[in-house]
Design an enzyme around this catalytic site. Sequence first.
Site, mmCIF file in Angstrom:
data_model
loop_
_atom_site.group_PDB
_atom_site.id
_atom_site.type_symbol
_atom_site.label_atom_id
_atom_site.label_comp_id
_atom_site.label_asym_id
_atom_site.label_seq_id
_atom_site.Cartn_x
_atom_site.Cartn_y
_atom_site.Cartn_z
ATOM 1 N N ASP A 62 -10.937 -5.766 4.303
ATOM 2 C CA ASP A 62 -11.484 -6.609 3.237
ATOM 3 C C ASP A 62 -11.041 -8.064 3.330
ATOM 4 O OD1 ASP A 62 -8.902 -5.931 2.564
ATOM 5 O OD2 ASP A 62 -9.384 -5.142 0.585
ATOM 6 N N ASP A 88 2.026 -7.197 -0.920
ATOM 7 C CA ASP A 88 1.815 -5.748 -0.943
ATOM 8 C C ASP A 88 2.877 -4.960 -0.203
ATOM 9 O OD1 ASP A 88 -0.341 -6.118 -2.519
ATOM 10 O OD2 ASP A 88 -1.839 -5.666 -0.998
#
Length: 821
Positions: free
Chosen positions: A53, A461
């Site tokens: 993405d 993340d």
Amino acid sequence: MRLFTATELLLAAAAPIQAAYTWQNVKIGGGGGFVPSFVFHPKTKGVAYARTDIGGLYRLNSDDSWTAVTDSIADNANWSKWGVDALALDPQDDAKVYAAVGSYTNSWDPNNGAIIRSSDKGATWSSTALSFKVGGNMPGRGMGERLAVDPANSKILYFGARSGNGLWKSTDSGATFAKVSSFTAKGSYAPDPSDTNGYNNDPQGVAFVTFDSTSSTTGGATSRIFVGTADNATSSVWVTEDAGTTWKAVSGQPGTYFPHKAVLQPTEKALYLTYSDGTGPYDGTLGAVYRYDITAGTWKDITPVSGGDLYYGFGGLGVDMQKPGTIVVASLNSWWPDAQLFRSTDSGATWSRLWEWTSYPNMNLYYSQSTTKAPWVKAGFLDADTKDLGWMIESLVIDPFDSDHWLYSTGLTVFGGHDLTKWDTTHNITIEVLADGIEEFAVLGLASAPGGSELLAAVGDDSGFTFASSSALKTSPQKPWMDPIFSSSTSVDYAGASVKNVVRVGNTAGTQQVAVSGDGGASWYAYSGAGTTMSGGTVAYSAGADTILWSTSANGVQRSQYSGSFSSVSSLPATAVIAADKQNNAVFYGGYSSTFYVSKDTGSTFSAAGVLSGATSIRAIAAHPKTAGEVWVSTDVGIFRSTDSGTSFKKASTALTNTYQVALGLGSGSTWNVYAFGTGISGTRLYGSGDTGATWTDIQGASQGFGAIDSCKLAGSSNTAGQVFVGTNGRGVLYASGSLGSGGNGGSTTTTTSRTTLSTTTTRATTTTNVTTSTTTSKTSTTSSAPTSTPTGTVPHYGVSKAYPNKIQILPFQTLSLKHL
Ligand SMILES: *[C@@H]1O[C@H](CO)[C@@H](O)[C@H](O)[C@H]1NC(C)=O
Ligand SMILES: *[C@@H]1O[C@H](CO)[C@@H](O)[C@H](O)[C@H]1NC(C)=O
Ligand SMILES: *[C@@H]1O[C@H](CO)[C@@H](O)[C@H](O)[C@H]1NC(C)=O
Ligand SMILES: *[C@@H]1O[C@H](CO)[C@@H](O)[C@H](O)[C@H]1NC(C)=O
């Protein structure tokens, strides 16, 4: 390849020779980001791609590794082309690859989307601009695929657009597209119509295009095509029987939930579909799996679970082309205790599970996990979280030529294996991390300590990673930064005169978000002076490691000494860029707007210092790793240098303007190179200087994109001459080595190119919608999207971690950091 303007051709004579830098990834391994889908070629064994993405496309190699194939398309102006919303292969030509690229359909993305196409497996690309945006990092990006090539006709492609733009068709192999006016369904669902920033209120549009290769042809085109839309209240699966002339809703369809995947099993002449009550990738509390018998025109609900067991939607759907009737489906998001995968060998009549409760809290796991290709996945996640199988499982594929080979994606990595059929025999499979080569981390901070760790990488993340030496750059680390683990680390720094001392800061208030290391970043402990209310921003460690200066995201600039509490530094504006002098423990630097600040009392007070002539925006400060008082500053008008601790500055040269990150790295002999992102003679890109900034050479080269330069991080190696690191927003850390010489080929100091520079795109990198993260909660905590019903077994509640009492639960929205928004 773009054509040069006349001005650029004129300039070419004066242009520097590009230095021969060859970029490769620092091997973090394990992916580190969401892979919304995989596509295998249906007719040629071994040809497969993964789309990400935010980090482009990867091609699968025969040794399970992946190769990035779209590094060349995302330069500064085209950064958003690394968001890939759909991927298609040509069933009749295994060298052809197509992708729909573009990151956001709102203002965060300055460009319209494009369909890119390659005839050589991704080695080179052509691009067709669309007249609207593409949302590779938007909600619903795991549905699909939205792009498909007609199996009967290589010239025909369909693309399902977002934002109410409908269905589009190409009849010239993707060179041009025209809207299919006969297809009127729009896919009007938007997760939050009241969202004013354009992210969650954008209609998600046409979600998939699936050709029925078993149907006849009409004028050389496949007659029957299924198209799915982001609708739940009414029909969402549409069909044409006349190659796209007319369309109708498929009759008898469930008309509830959103279809995510629709995979044809040609031998069975059946279409399998997974559904969820959200469009993903983070949601889903109900869902279904259906089988549509194309010949009979009948729908069968084959959902593997029901009642209280059903507290998630379904995403990944693998159909075994070698064994008709064999399918695997995955929960899209089962936040506790773990994802669940189901396998059927009788077309969904009966199912078996990948794990089962025995007597709570014990489970039978019909799998083991191998993390040899990325050991940190075990240390940082499998041992620290209950969700060993992952979350955000939008894609699951079985190799069409090998029933044992499969892949599925999670928000963290790619799992899969080579013994899937053991599920049917011994009911025990080996799940491996199979993301080798996928480097999707969003890098938020980099440092290289002279005589210390070669690379410290703070990432989104995940916590971050230490690479002790240059040779370690090729090996996936054993563990991320742990004890404490941060859900994202936003900055890291080392103490210049005591390089084993390292500090990092994390982005998740609620727990202490400062950690320090005394062994160069191998092991850590929470910094006792840190409270729990502040987070994010950047950090600077004093040369002697007694003082930490922290420019937080929301609490201004803070200072702590000798592990004491942090207190506000009122003389430095909030969000100022900061740095520590690397050799003088008393000196810190700060910059905000046009003003450069210096502190000579270990950061207690700052005052305005030397003037950066003409600058209105100070972007970054780099202190010389070995020379006290030498400091480099990047601004909107270029690079400045001071050798007197910021008392006075000289512009390094006029060759670079509008600069972002600046860094020093060991050069040849005892000299230090300077590296900077900015606009120079070769455009807006990465430059290096071997002569203290007098001349600058394009070291990015023609084929390596880094995305937007204002989101890149930069570090020169302090240990290996000529080595330089670039941290990207979605393609991990790239590095290269070269020689810049000194006083060499730096080219003109008087010309600038005719290219316009990039308009500001910083909102993209800094805007987050709903980061409700709170990582290291106790084992009795629950989550916002935890199941609302009780799972199978004797489980009274979902608040306790599996069978491992000391596991912490990492909460679902950890993946929702800026990387994904
Ligand atoms: C890249 O940017 C240039 C200039 O804005 C544009 O002409 C070109 O089409 C872009 N490439 C892609 C793949 O969108
Ligand atoms: C469609 O989905 C939305 C969002 O989940 C939900 O609010 C709505 O009730 C759903 N409609 C139907 C008919 O299920
Ligand atoms: C599956 O195999 C693994 C590895 O050998 C083992 O630890 C596990 O207990 C097995 N699962 C079951 C249910 O026997
Ligand atoms: C966003 O956060 C608010 C407050 O925590 C919460 O009520 C809401 O449900 C969240 N929205 C999403 C889409 O997660």
